[in-house]
Design a protein around this motif. Structure first.
Motif, PDB file in Angstrom:
ATOM      1  N   LEU A  86       7.521  19.527 -22.547  1.00 32.42           N
ATOM      2  CA  LEU A  86       8.884  20.062 -22.543  1.00 32.42           C
ATOM      3  C   LEU A  86       8.886  21.585 -22.650  1.00 32.42           C
ATOM      4  O   LEU A  86       9.643  22.265 -21.950  1.00 32.42           O
ATOM      5  N   LEU A  87       8.044  22.129 -23.521  1.00 36.22           N
ATOM      6  CA  LEU A  87       7.969  23.580 -23.647  1.00 36.22           C
ATOM      7  C   LEU A  87       7.482  24.212 -22.352  1.00 36.22           C
ATOM      8  O   LEU A  87       7.995  25.251 -21.919  1.00 36.22           O
ATOM      9  N   LEU A  88       6.508  23.587 -21.700  1.00 38.48           N
ATOM     10  CA  LEU A  88       6.031  24.099 -20.409  1.00 38.48           C
ATOM     11  C   LEU A  88       7.136  24.056 -19.361  1.00 38.48           C
ATOM     12  O   LEU A  88       7.325  25.013 -18.601  1.00 38.48           O
ATOM     13  N   HIS A 139      10.987  26.683 -15.791  1.00 35.90           N
ATOM     14  CA  HIS A 139      12.345  26.798 -15.250  1.00 35.90           C
ATOM     15  C   HIS A 139      13.100  28.001 -15.812  1.00 35.90           C
ATOM     16  O   HIS A 139      14.310  28.129 -15.637  1.00 35.90           O
ATOM     17  N   LYS A 140      12.341  28.855 -16.497  1.00 33.66           N
ATOM     18  CA  LYS A 140      12.873  30.112 -17.031  1.00 33.66           C
ATOM     19  C   LYS A 140      14.037  29.929 -18.003  1.00 33.66           C
ATOM     20  O   LYS A 140      14.943  30.743 -18.082  1.00 33.66           O
ATOM     21  N   SER A 169       7.291  34.276 -24.807  1.00 36.10           N
ATOM     22  CA  SER A 169       7.483  34.859 -26.132  1.00 36.10           C
ATOM     23  C   SER A 169       8.390  33.981 -26.997  1.00 36.10           C
ATOM     24  O   SER A 169       8.125  33.784 -28.190  1.00 36.10           O
ATOM     25  N   GLU A 170       9.439  33.446 -26.414  1.00 37.05           N
ATOM     26  CA  GLU A 170      10.350  32.565 -27.161  1.00 37.05           C
ATOM     27  C   GLU A 170       9.653  31.262 -27.552  1.00 37.05           C
ATOM     28  O   GLU A 170       9.857  30.747 -28.658  1.00 37.05           O
ATOM     29  N   ILE A 171       8.835  30.750 -26.676  1.00 37.22           N
ATOM     30  CA  ILE A 171       8.103  29.520 -26.968  1.00 37.22           C
ATOM     31  C   ILE A 171       7.114  29.759 -28.111  1.00 37.22           C
ATOM     32  O   ILE A 171       6.998  28.942 -29.029  1.00 37.22           O
TER      33      ILE A 171
END
Length: 76
Positions: A19-21, A26-27, A32-34
């Motif tokens: 999900l994080l990927l 999908h921007k 950095s946020e992840i």
């Protein structure tokens, strides 16, 4: 811990990484946020000193390992 519980944890980790990927691809979230999400999650577990403090520390170490080593799906 039963094998089923262990496998559930492994499945959950794989799903979350995917999900994080996807959010990054999908921007929706930047890398950095992840990394911030991972660091916040690790800090939450590191700061838990309740009855299961050792379990929380182990979870934090796993999250920190993902943070420092990349994700399992895209490692060389």
């Amino acid at each position: 811990m039963t094998d089923e519980n262990r496998y559930c944890g492994m499945a959950a980790l794989t799903i979350c990484e995917s999900l994080l990927l996807a959010l990054n691809d999908h921007k929706v979230l930047t890398e950095s946020e992840i990394l911030g999400v991972l660091r916040d999650a690790a800090a939450t577990h590191e700061n838990d000193d309740g009855a299961d403090a050792e379990a929380h520390k182990a979870v934090a170490r796993i999250i920190r390992k993902i943070d420092s080593g990349g994700n399992s799906a895209r490692r060389p």
